[in-house]
Enzyme design. Structure first.
Site, PDB file in Angstrom:
ATOM      1  N   CYS A  54      -8.974  -4.175 -10.295  1.00 26.07           N
ATOM      2  CA  CYS A  54      -8.695  -2.963  -9.725  1.00 26.07           C
ATOM      3  C   CYS A  54      -7.357  -3.075  -9.090  1.00 26.07           C
ATOM      4  O   CYS A  54      -6.725  -2.391  -8.456  1.00 26.07           O
ATOM      5  CB  CYS A  54      -9.695  -2.139  -8.875  1.00 26.07           C
ATOM      6  SG  CYS A  54      -9.998  -3.345  -7.348  1.00 26.07           S
TER       7      CYS A  54
ATOM      8  N   GLU B 154     -11.099 -10.933  -3.503  1.00 24.51           N
ATOM      9  CA  GLU B 154      -9.803 -10.940  -3.242  1.00 24.51           C
ATOM     10  C   GLU B 154      -9.242 -11.776  -2.325  1.00 24.51           C
ATOM     11  O   GLU B 154      -8.007 -12.003  -1.697  1.00 24.51           O
ATOM     12  CB  GLU B 154      -9.226  -9.363  -2.796  1.00 24.51           C
ATOM     13  CG  GLU B 154     -10.142  -8.969  -1.796  1.00 24.51           C
ATOM     14  CD  GLU B 154      -9.786  -7.319  -1.446  1.00 24.51           C
ATOM     15  OE1 GLU B 154      -8.825  -6.918  -1.614  1.00 24.51           O
ATOM     16  OE2 GLU B 154     -10.704  -6.672  -0.625  1.00 24.51           O
TER      17      GLU B 154
ATOM     18  N   ARG C 251     -15.397   2.195  -2.201  1.00 24.66           N
ATOM     19  CA  ARG C 251     -15.183   0.962  -1.465  1.00 24.66           C
ATOM     20  C   ARG C 251     -15.266   1.298   0.132  1.00 24.66           C
ATOM     21  O   ARG C 251     -14.674   2.284   0.297  1.00 24.66           O
ATOM     22  CB  ARG C 251     -13.983   0.414  -1.914  1.00 24.66           C
ATOM     23  CG  ARG C 251     -13.712  -1.118  -0.928  1.00 24.66           C
ATOM     24  CD  ARG C 251     -12.200  -1.540  -1.554  1.00 24.66           C
ATOM     25  NE  ARG C 251     -11.255  -0.993  -0.707  1.00 24.66           N
ATOM     26  CZ  ARG C 251     -10.020  -1.345  -0.839  1.00 24.66           C
ATOM     27  NH1 ARG C 251      -9.572  -2.377  -1.670  1.00 24.66           N
ATOM     28  NH2 ARG C 251      -8.659  -0.574  -0.424  1.00 24.66           N
TER      29      ARG C 251
ATOM     30  N   HIS D  22       0.675  -1.050  -0.060  1.00 23.29           N
ATOM     31  CA  HIS D  22       0.223   0.079   0.091  1.00 23.29           C
ATOM     32  C   HIS D  22       0.647   1.273   0.044  1.00 23.29           C
ATOM     33  O   HIS D  22       0.487   1.971  -0.594  1.00 23.29           O
ATOM     34  CB  HIS D  22      -1.040   0.066   0.961  1.00 23.29           C
ATOM     35  CG  HIS D  22      -2.102  -0.937   0.871  1.00 23.29           C
ATOM     36  ND1 HIS D  22      -2.173  -2.140   1.498  1.00 23.29           N
ATOM     37  CD2 HIS D  22      -3.131  -0.781   0.101  1.00 23.29           C
ATOM     38  CE1 HIS D  22      -3.292  -2.710   1.083  1.00 23.29           C
ATOM     39  NE2 HIS D  22      -3.632  -1.839   0.207  1.00 23.29           N
TER      40      HIS D  22
ATOM     41  N   ARG E 204       2.312  -9.806  -0.266  1.00 23.82           N
ATOM     42  CA  ARG E 204       2.266  -8.517  -1.459  1.00 23.82           C
ATOM     43  C   ARG E 204       3.565  -7.855  -1.015  1.00 23.82           C
ATOM     44  O   ARG E 204       3.768  -6.890  -1.906  1.00 23.82           O
ATOM     45  CB  ARG E 204       0.958  -8.106  -1.598  1.00 23.82           C
ATOM     46  CG  ARG E 204       0.317  -7.278  -0.100  1.00 23.82           C
ATOM     47  CD  ARG E 204      -1.003  -6.923  -0.283  1.00 23.82           C
ATOM     48  NE  ARG E 204      -1.081  -5.586  -0.886  1.00 23.82           N
ATOM     49  CZ  ARG E 204      -2.159  -4.915  -1.156  1.00 23.82           C
ATOM     50  NH1 ARG E 204      -3.298  -5.649  -0.793  1.00 23.82           N
ATOM     51  NH2 ARG E 204      -2.072  -3.924  -1.692  1.00 23.82           N
TER      52      ARG E 204
ATOM     53  N   ASN F 129      -3.955  -7.523  -5.834  1.00 30.00           N
ATOM     54  CA  ASN F 129      -2.974  -7.209  -4.793  1.00 30.00           C
ATOM     55  C   ASN F 129      -3.278  -8.563  -3.789  1.00 30.00           C
ATOM     56  O   ASN F 129      -2.170  -9.077  -3.231  1.00 30.00           O
ATOM     57  CB  ASN F 129      -2.954  -6.229  -4.384  1.00 30.00           C
ATOM     58  CG  ASN F 129      -2.759  -5.174  -5.507  1.00 30.00           C
ATOM     59  OD1 ASN F 129      -2.445  -5.232  -6.799  1.00 30.00           O
ATOM     60  ND2 ASN F 129      -3.193  -3.879  -5.262  1.00 30.00           N
ATOM     61  N   ASP F 130      -4.161  -8.762  -3.282  1.00 28.12           N
ATOM     62  CA  ASP F 130      -4.531  -9.499  -2.032  1.00 28.12           C
ATOM     63  C   ASP F 130      -4.861 -11.156  -2.541  1.00 28.12           C
ATOM     64  O   ASP F 130      -4.321 -11.811  -2.148  1.00 28.12           O
ATOM     65  CB  ASP F 130      -5.760  -9.212  -1.363  1.00 28.12           C
ATOM     66  CG  ASP F 130      -5.410  -8.213  -0.369  1.00 28.12           C
ATOM     67  OD1 ASP F 130      -4.540  -8.190   0.227  1.00 28.12           O
ATOM     68  OD2 ASP F 130      -6.022  -6.852  -0.355  1.00 28.12           O
TER      69      ASP F 130
ATOM     70  N   ARG G 144     -10.401   4.155  -2.634  1.00 29.52           N
ATOM     71  CA  ARG G 144      -9.903   3.666  -1.403  1.00 29.52           C
ATOM     72  C   ARG G 144     -10.347   4.401  -0.090  1.00 29.52           C
ATOM     73  O   ARG G 144      -9.580   5.365   0.072  1.00 29.52           O
ATOM     74  CB  ARG G 144      -8.624   3.372  -1.439  1.00 29.52           C
ATOM     75  CG  ARG G 144      -7.772   2.087  -2.509  1.00 29.52           C
ATOM     76  CD  ARG G 144      -6.442   1.832  -2.260  1.00 29.52           C
ATOM     77  NE  ARG G 144      -6.091   0.879  -2.955  1.00 29.52           N
ATOM     78  CZ  ARG G 144      -5.482   0.478  -3.948  1.00 29.52           C
ATOM     79  NH1 ARG G 144      -5.528   1.744  -4.696  1.00 29.52           N
ATOM     80  NH2 ARG G 144      -5.268  -0.750  -4.521  1.00 29.52           N
TER      81      ARG G 144
END
Ligand code: PEP
Ligand code: MG
Length: 612
Positions: A531, A460, A361, A191, A494, A483-484, A324
């Site tokens: 995404c 995810e 989200r 992140h 990650r 990513n997850d 986010r």
């Protein structure tokens, strides 16, 4: 000395090195084991000492400027810190009750206020504010934010060196002062890398423990494009030469992870190339999917603030694929109110016309995005602990406030709602039921909102991917968070640079899961977005197109290059050819085989060198 790491945010940074102690190393748990008590007392005393020093310095400079009234307030704060009331009580709680420092401080403050209340202290209100102020100051020192907040001012630019940095610390950084970030750990999908890219701060991750040997104040040159960090570059190259190179590099700055060869064979960013070619992000051709369905393929933007929404618009994004929102909750000691959130969401959606999708989200904290104000117990493995939706279902007060704000903002544009980290049908149904309750309350109060708002699920967690057919039946859309999804599928963090070969979007297991998710959703007529950072991995683009992915959502910085590649691929290949390629790679053995396949079959992508 020169260190090699992984480029995470492109650009060149030149400045003095400054080490930061990240709050990730410090406990958020309210209690500590007995063996840590004496170390905790030392940590606490150091934080108090730092606070005293800082307040003394502020007081001295106020007096110098003749601002005696404000200096008196500082004097009161010094007295609070120096007498035994607050600090002594907090130390007792650490020593005898094994409280962690932050919890001891809060409890001591509550005791002091209670005593004042009982004695009807005439200055209760003012004292309460002073107390809160000093408690927050000590708290910031404990979390290592002291240096982030107060050490990073002044005229000289700095390159921060740290083991790791939490996103909440990163959002506090002032890009005017912080020229670059160099991390021992971290990866391109962490992140902090995502944030530094969006803030435009050159960043290199995975530089390893040698970073610790660099002294504060040494001049360093950080190259976020090649991933190198050079210490005292002027000694090697001469200062004038370094500055000249820095200037030249800045002018031809190669952004982000990809480069493409220009006409003369010089490296040129794909973003630049894309912009030169078509001026703006291209409109993606509308491709007919299975059964003649119009997939309306779109390229959207991932954002974490209002400012980024404006950039997405000017860069030509077809909307926001992921907002986010957790970053609204970070870098502060309280939670944003409904009104504050409503104002932000309304501003973001009002940036676009009424039909443009803006996918918001709900707060996804936990994992590598801890939120100190939640005061959660420390977990052995935060990525497998309380995260995203799990926290929102535990703290429904926060979820309901956020939902009210999002729903109210939905009256101003095409907002879609998205839930992170859903692992079971039960979690999804619970989330949906809470939305229905919040909607009912708004209706009762006569507050306008979009009653047919689309609600989607982030895919995810592998369990959600395996349940995609069931989830898609009940949701309006799915959004794959690679990513997850990759880290949970491959059991490879990650954030770990040494596991990059496993945390690879071209791993056949990952591609199979994604393929299955898209097919499941399409069988129920539901669109799928992606995404995660995979949507800007060039080699993945033909495969995702071939699988029929409807929406690609990428950072603003990647919009032009991804848009350019997608339109090039869609023009040259029809959907049947792309589908065959996507299906063929599912039977390959390794990610390297997939990469080779893509290079052979899509020669136009051979121009693109993925860095690193
Ligand atoms: C993802 O996991 O791919 C995603 C988009 O969510 P985040 O990076 O915020 O965890
Ligand atoms: Mg995620």
């Amino acid at each position: 000395m020169q260190l090699q790491g992984i480029p995470a945010s492109a650009g060149l940074a030149w400045g003095r090195a400054l080490h930061l102690v990240s709050s990730t190393r410090q406990s958020e748990s309210p209690t500590i084991p007995l063996v840590r008590v004496s170390a905790e007392l030392k940590r606490f005393d150091a934080a108090v000492g730092q606070a005293i020093e800082a307040i003394e310095a502020i007081r001295a400079s106020l007096l110098e400027e003749g601002r005696t009234e404000e200096a008196d307030i500082m004097e009161v704060q010094l007295v609070l810190l120096q007498d035994r009331e607050l600090v002594g009580k907090a130390r007792d709680k650490i020593l005898h009750l094994h409280y962690a420092s932050h919890a001891a401080l809060e409890a001591a403050m509550a005791d002091v206020l209670e005593t004042m209340r009982q004695h009807s202290h005439p200055q209760l209100v003012e004292r309460a504010m002073d107390l809160e102020d000093v408690v927050h100051r000590i708290g910031r020192n404990l979390r290592g934010e002291q240096s982030v907040l107060e050490g990073l001012e002044g005229s000289e630019t700095l390159v921060l060196l740290c083991e790791s940095l939490t996103p909440s610390e990163a959002v506090l950084l002032n890009p005017k002062v912080v020229a670059g970030i160099a991390l021992i750990h971290g990866s391109v999908t962490s992140h902090v890398a995502i944030i530094s890219r969006s803030m435009g701060i050159p960043t290199v991750v995975g530089l390893g423990p040698d970073l610790q040997s660099i002294a504060d104040g040494q001049m360093v040159l950080l190259d976020g494009t090649t991933g190198t960090l050079t210490v005292d570059p002027a000694e090697v190259l001469g200062e004038a030469e370094v500055l000249r190179e820095a200037e030249a590099l800045r002018e031809t700055q190669v952004p982000r992870e990809t480069q493409v060869l220009g006409e003369a064979g010089d490296p040129m960013s794909t973003a630049e190339a894309g912009k030169r070619q078509i001026g703006r992000v291209p409109q993606l051709p509308r491709v007919r999917g299975e059964g003649g369905r119009d997939t309306g393929r779109q390229l959207l933007s991932n954002i974490s603030s209002c400012a980024e929404a404006a950039t997405a618009l000017s860069e030509g994004a077809a909307g926001i694929g992921l907002f986010r929102t957790e970053f609204l909750f970070m870098g502060r000691n309280d939670f944003p109110s409904e009104e504050e959130q409503f104002a932000t969401y309304r501003k973001v959606v009002s940036t676009f016309d009424a039909r443009t999708p803006v996918i918001i989200r709900t707060m996804d904290v936990g994992g590598d995005k801890p939120l100190a104000s939640l005061r959660l117990e420390e977990e052995d493995n935060p990525f497998l602990g309380k995260r995203g939706m799990r926290i929102s279902l535990m703290r429904q007060d926060l979820l309901r406030t956020q939902l009210r704000a999002i729903l109210r903002a939905s009256a101003y544009g095409n907002i879609k709602l998205l839930f992170p980290m859903i692992a079971t049908l039960g979690e999804w149904r619970q989330a949906k039921a809470i939305v229905a309750e919040v909607q009912a309350a708004l209706t009762d109060a006569g507050i306008p909102y979009n009653q047919s708002i689309d609600i989607g699920i982030m895919i995810e967690v592998p369990s959600a991917a395996l349940l995609a057919d069931r989830l898609a039946q009940e949701a309006d859309f799915l959004s794959i968070g690679t990513n997850d999804l990759i880290q949970y599928t491959m059991a490879a963090s990650r954030n770990s640079p040494s596991l990059r070969k496993l945390h690879d979007p071209l791993q056949p297991a990952v591609l199979r899961l994604i393929h299955q998710v898209i097919r499941s959703a399409h069988s129920h007529g539901k669109p799928v977005s992606l995404c995660g950072e995979m949507a800007s991995e060039m080699a993945a683009l033909p495969l995702l197109l071939g699988m029929g992915l409807d929406t690609f959502s990428v950072s603003n910085e990647a919009l032009a290059s991804v848009g350019w590649q997608l339109s090039l691929l869609s023009e040259r290949w029809d959907s049947a050819q792309l589908r065959l390629a996507a299906e063929a790679v599912l039977d390959l053995d390794e990610a390297s085989d997939v990469r080779q396949y893509v290079q052979q079959h899509f020669p136009e992508l051979q121009q693109v060198q993925v860095l690193p």
